[in-house]
Motif scaffolding. Structure first.
Motif, PDB file in Angstrom:
ATOM      1  N   TRP A  80      20.809   4.833   0.971  1.00  0.00           N
ATOM      2  CA  TRP A  80      21.958   5.728   1.055  1.00  0.00           C
ATOM      3  C   TRP A  80      22.848   5.465  -0.150  1.00  0.00           C
ATOM      4  O   TRP A  80      23.331   4.357  -0.338  1.00  0.00           O
ATOM      5  CB  TRP A  80      22.778   5.487   2.317  1.00  0.00           C
ATOM      6  N   GLU A  81      23.087   6.483  -0.976  1.00  0.00           N
ATOM      7  CA  GLU A  81      23.992   6.364  -2.115  1.00  0.00           C
ATOM      8  C   GLU A  81      25.430   6.653  -1.702  1.00  0.00           C
ATOM      9  O   GLU A  81      26.368   6.266  -2.384  1.00  0.00           O
ATOM     10  CB  GLU A  81      23.569   7.311  -3.241  1.00  0.00           C
ATOM     11  N   ALA A  82      25.588   7.349  -0.584  1.00  0.00           N
ATOM     12  CA  ALA A  82      26.900   7.707  -0.034  1.00  0.00           C
ATOM     13  C   ALA A  82      26.675   8.017   1.453  1.00  0.00           C
ATOM     14  O   ALA A  82      25.533   8.208   1.880  1.00  0.00           O
ATOM     15  CB  ALA A  82      27.471   8.919  -0.754  1.00  0.00           C
TER      16      ALA A  82
ATOM     17  N   LEU B 281      22.341   0.253   1.385  1.00  0.00           N
ATOM     18  CA  LEU B 281      23.535   0.994   1.025  1.00  0.00           C
ATOM     19  C   LEU B 281      23.928   0.629  -0.396  1.00  0.00           C
ATOM     20  O   LEU B 281      23.993  -0.547  -0.738  1.00  0.00           O
ATOM     21  CB  LEU B 281      24.695   0.633   1.956  1.00  0.00           C
TER      22      LEU B 281
ATOM     23  N   SER C  47      28.788   3.125  -2.474  1.00  0.00           N
ATOM     24  CA  SER C  47      28.964   4.002  -1.325  1.00  0.00           C
ATOM     25  C   SER C  47      30.315   3.753  -0.662  1.00  0.00           C
ATOM     26  O   SER C  47      30.744   2.621  -0.481  1.00  0.00           O
ATOM     27  CB  SER C  47      27.847   3.754  -0.308  1.00  0.00           C
TER      28      SER C  47
END
Length: 148
Positions: free
Chosen positions: A19-21, A52, A56
């Motif tokens: 997950w980048e954000a 993560l 993020s």
């Protein structure tokens, strides 16, 4: 169309998710569909390694609710889940608290099933033990693909 805030890769029997954000509901749904497809193809044992980005932001309450539901739905697909929470100490602690909260709310807190790590290298021994693979090489490949 916006660029997705996630990356996925399958390396052996490991589903990597980065997950980048914080994700939208649509992005969560797309990832879950991928997970179901991989599970249908490979079955157990299948390990999830979710990371993560240190860039993020912390998810808001709606995003936390969506992630909590996602976690509950995805849990049966995997024999182990490893979360890698990178970043500075404050960010790491905030994210870790959120993940622990999700685990408590969904009643999925189990140190043998779900672990939170500060960096990817800490996951390698668990992959070796549970899947009988060279965990260091798996993590190196994941790093090369940009999913950890």
């Amino acid at each position: 169309m916006a660029t997705p805030v996630y990356k996925t890769a399958i390396i052996g029997r490991v589903f990597f998710l980065r997950w980048e954000a914080p994700p939208s509901q649509e992005e969560i749904h797309a990832v879950f569909q991928q997970m179901k497809g991989v599970h249908a193809q490979l079955q157990h044992p299948l390990v999830l390694v979710a990371s993560l980005s240190p860039k993020s932001s912390v998810p808001n309450s709606e995003q936390r609710r969506n992630l909590s539901t996602f976690h509950s739905d995805a849990r049966p697909l995997f024999t182990e889940i490893h979360a890698i929470v990178e970043g500075n100490d404050l960010q790491y602690n905030l994210q870790r608290v959120i993940i622990s909260g999700i685990n408590l709310v969904t009643r999925t807190f189990d140190e043998t099933f779900h672990r939170v790590h500060k960096h990817a290298d800490l996951v390698a021994p668990f992959l070796g033990k549970s899947l009988g693979v060279d965990g260091v090489k798996v993590i190196e490949e994941a790093r090369a693909r940009g999913v950890v």
